[in-house]
Scaffold this motif. Structure first.
Motif, mmCIF file in Angstrom:
data_model
loop_
_atom_site.group_PDB
_atom_site.id
_atom_site.type_symbol
_atom_site.label_atom_id
_atom_site.label_comp_id
_atom_site.label_asym_id
_atom_site.label_seq_id
_atom_site.Cartn_x
_atom_site.Cartn_y
_atom_site.Cartn_z
ATOM 1 N N ARG A 100 17.353 -1.714 33.203
ATOM 2 C CA ARG A 100 16.536 -2.241 32.107
ATOM 3 C C ARG A 100 15.332 -1.344 31.858
ATOM 4 O O ARG A 100 14.941 -1.105 30.702
ATOM 5 N N ALA A 101 14.726 -0.810 32.931
ATOM 6 C CA ALA A 101 13.558 0.060 32.776
ATOM 7 C C ALA A 101 13.900 1.290 31.936
ATOM 8 O O ALA A 101 13.085 1.765 31.130
ATOM 9 N N ASP A 102 15.127 1.803 32.103
ATOM 10 C CA ASP A 102 15.558 2.950 31.297
ATOM 11 C C ASP A 102 15.737 2.550 29.839
ATOM 12 O O ASP A 102 15.447 3.337 28.924
ATOM 13 N N VAL A 103 16.240 1.323 29.611
ATOM 14 C CA VAL A 103 16.391 0.833 28.243
ATOM 15 C C VAL A 103 15.027 0.697 27.576
ATOM 16 O O VAL A 103 14.842 1.068 26.415
ATOM 17 N N VAL A 104 14.051 0.178 28.321
ATOM 18 C CA VAL A 104 12.693 0.043 27.773
ATOM 19 C C VAL A 104 12.139 1.408 27.398
ATOM 20 O O VAL A 104 11.497 1.571 26.350
ATOM 21 N N GLU A 105 12.394 2.410 28.231
ATOM 22 C CA GLU A 105 11.912 3.764 27.931
ATOM 23 C C GLU A 105 12.599 4.321 26.685
ATOM 24 O O GLU A 105 11.954 4.980 25.850
ATOM 25 N N LEU A 106 13.901 4.059 26.531
ATOM 26 C CA LEU A 106 14.597 4.483 25.318
ATOM 27 C C LEU A 106 14.000 3.811 24.091
ATOM 28 O O LEU A 106 13.799 4.447 23.046
#
Length: 395
Positions: free
Chosen positions: A321-327
């Motif tokens: 999820r943290a990677d999705v937030v960064e995207l």
């Protein structure tokens, strides 16, 4: 067959198909809201009753004097992405569903008419009786009253309640506000749709339990109904979501299945190595669409899908999820101001986090992504949103 007979039969088949699809989109159809659709359902009720019973195994009740038709749909499985949402109201959460069910229970002791305050008082009493299992309904809380009004609004849209006097919405502002309702017992009696009556179920999951004969034919029937329910009710059917025996049944019945869906229901069946999709060219059965304009969350989800396809090509199958937030943060920077994204999603941690969660929820609802362990993985159908070179049509 004469040309006139052929034309009349084609019109009849078309009307049956539209009536069938209307019921898929509106399992509870009220004559007052959809007079033409209800008239077609009533005309073809014998055909429709047999079709739904034979293929997805759903019961159809058509009450012509009562002015409603109820398709008792039993879903393939449960999904947190399909919450009820009355027009212009908040999406149902657990508390709203609880108050909705308590209101249904309260009707056992209510006649053809009731007042809002009487109904609220009975719901409060029932919630207290279930001490420990249900949090008591607090009529002194504005938040609680708003949730209760949403439950009443859904009952009104379903045709169970009709306001004779008063203003239901004002109850959210003051618990002294009252309204007079007419109660439609005939619709109420058909509202619940579960193979197991709630009184005989030990928990919510048991409501969907169905018993099939422990024979070869009984198992074929179960697999047939599973496949039909998934194709009629969901965007995509993935073979990996089916039992091995259901996949075997599908392999032997593909031709027949395609003919039924295309000829009877007017669907276009899209076949892929990973599964099937039943597309409705008329969009009658679509309660929402993706992608479409006017929604920041849908635009972000579309851009996220494109990024996800690129990551898959690079061998990255699961993302946190943290990677999705960064995207989403990057997409917000590149497209937010230029595309007029909603100010309710500011480019900070909270705004990007909420937008990421809504985008993921949308992709999950359309079977384009699924939560897996400590992250999310893209599902095969997301590949249809891969970016491609622009094409120019010849003049």
């Amino acid at each position: 067959m004469s040309r006139l007979s052929s034309v009349m039969e084609a019109e009849r088949a078309g009307e049956r198909s539209r009536a069938l699809k209307h019921l898929l989109a509106h399992p509870l159809t009220l004559s007052a809201n959809s007079p033409e659709a209800f008239a077609a359902i009533a005309r073809h009720r014998e055909y429709l009753t047999a079709w739904f019973a034979d293929h997805p195994g759903w019961k159809l009740s058509v009450d012509v004097p009562g002015g409603f038709a109820r398709l008792h749909k039993v879903p393939f499985g449960t999904s947190a992405t399909r919450a009820a949402q009355p027009s212009g109201r908040s999406e149902f959460d657990r508390r709203r569903y609880t108050l909705f069910c308590l209101a249904l229970a309260a009707f056992n002791e209510i006649g053809a008419q009731t007042t809002l305050m009487t109904l609220a008082q009975r719901v409060e009493e029932l919630s207290i009786e279930e001490e420990g299992a249900i949090e008591p309904f607090e009529t002194t809380s504005g938040h609680e009253r708003r949730a209760f009004v949403d439950a009443l609004r859904l009952l009104m849209e379903l045709g169970v309640l009709r306001v004779r006097e008063g203003d239901t919405d004002r109850y959210a502002l003051s618990r002294e506000t009252d309204a007079l309702f007419d109660v439609n017992d005939r619709v109420l009696a058909h509202l619940l749709s579960s193979p197991i009556p709630p009184a005989f179920a030990s928990g919510p999951q048991e409501l969907l339990d169905e018993v099939f004969p422990d024979t070869e034919e009984g198992q074929r029937q179960r697999h047939r109904m599973t496949v039909f329910r998934r194709l009629l009710d969901d965007p995509v059917l993935y073979f990996e979501d089916l039992e091995a025996d259901a996949v075997d049944w599908l392999d032997h019945a593909r031709g027949w299945l395609y003919r039924v869906l295309e000829h009877d229901a007017g669907f276009t069946v899209e076949k892929r190595a990973e599964g099937l999709c039943a597309l409705d060219p008329s969009s009658i059965t679509s309660d929402t669409s993706f992608p479409d304009g006017g929604s920041t969350a849908k635009h972000a989800a579309l851009l996220l899908a494109e990024q996800w396809v690129r990551l898959n090509k690079e061998g990255i199958v699961r993302i946190r999820r943290a990677d999705v937030v960064e995207l989403i943060r990057r997409l917000q920077r590149d497209f937010g101001e230029r595309c007029g994204w909603s100010k309710q999603y500011p480019p900070d941690d909270d705004g990007c986090g909420r937008l990421a969660d809504e985008a993921l929820r949308l992709l999950e609802a359309f079977d384009l992504a699924s939560e897996s362990g400590d992250g999310w993985r893209a599902r095969p159908a997301i590949a249809r949103f891969r970016p491609g070179a622009p094409t120019r049509k010849a003049p």
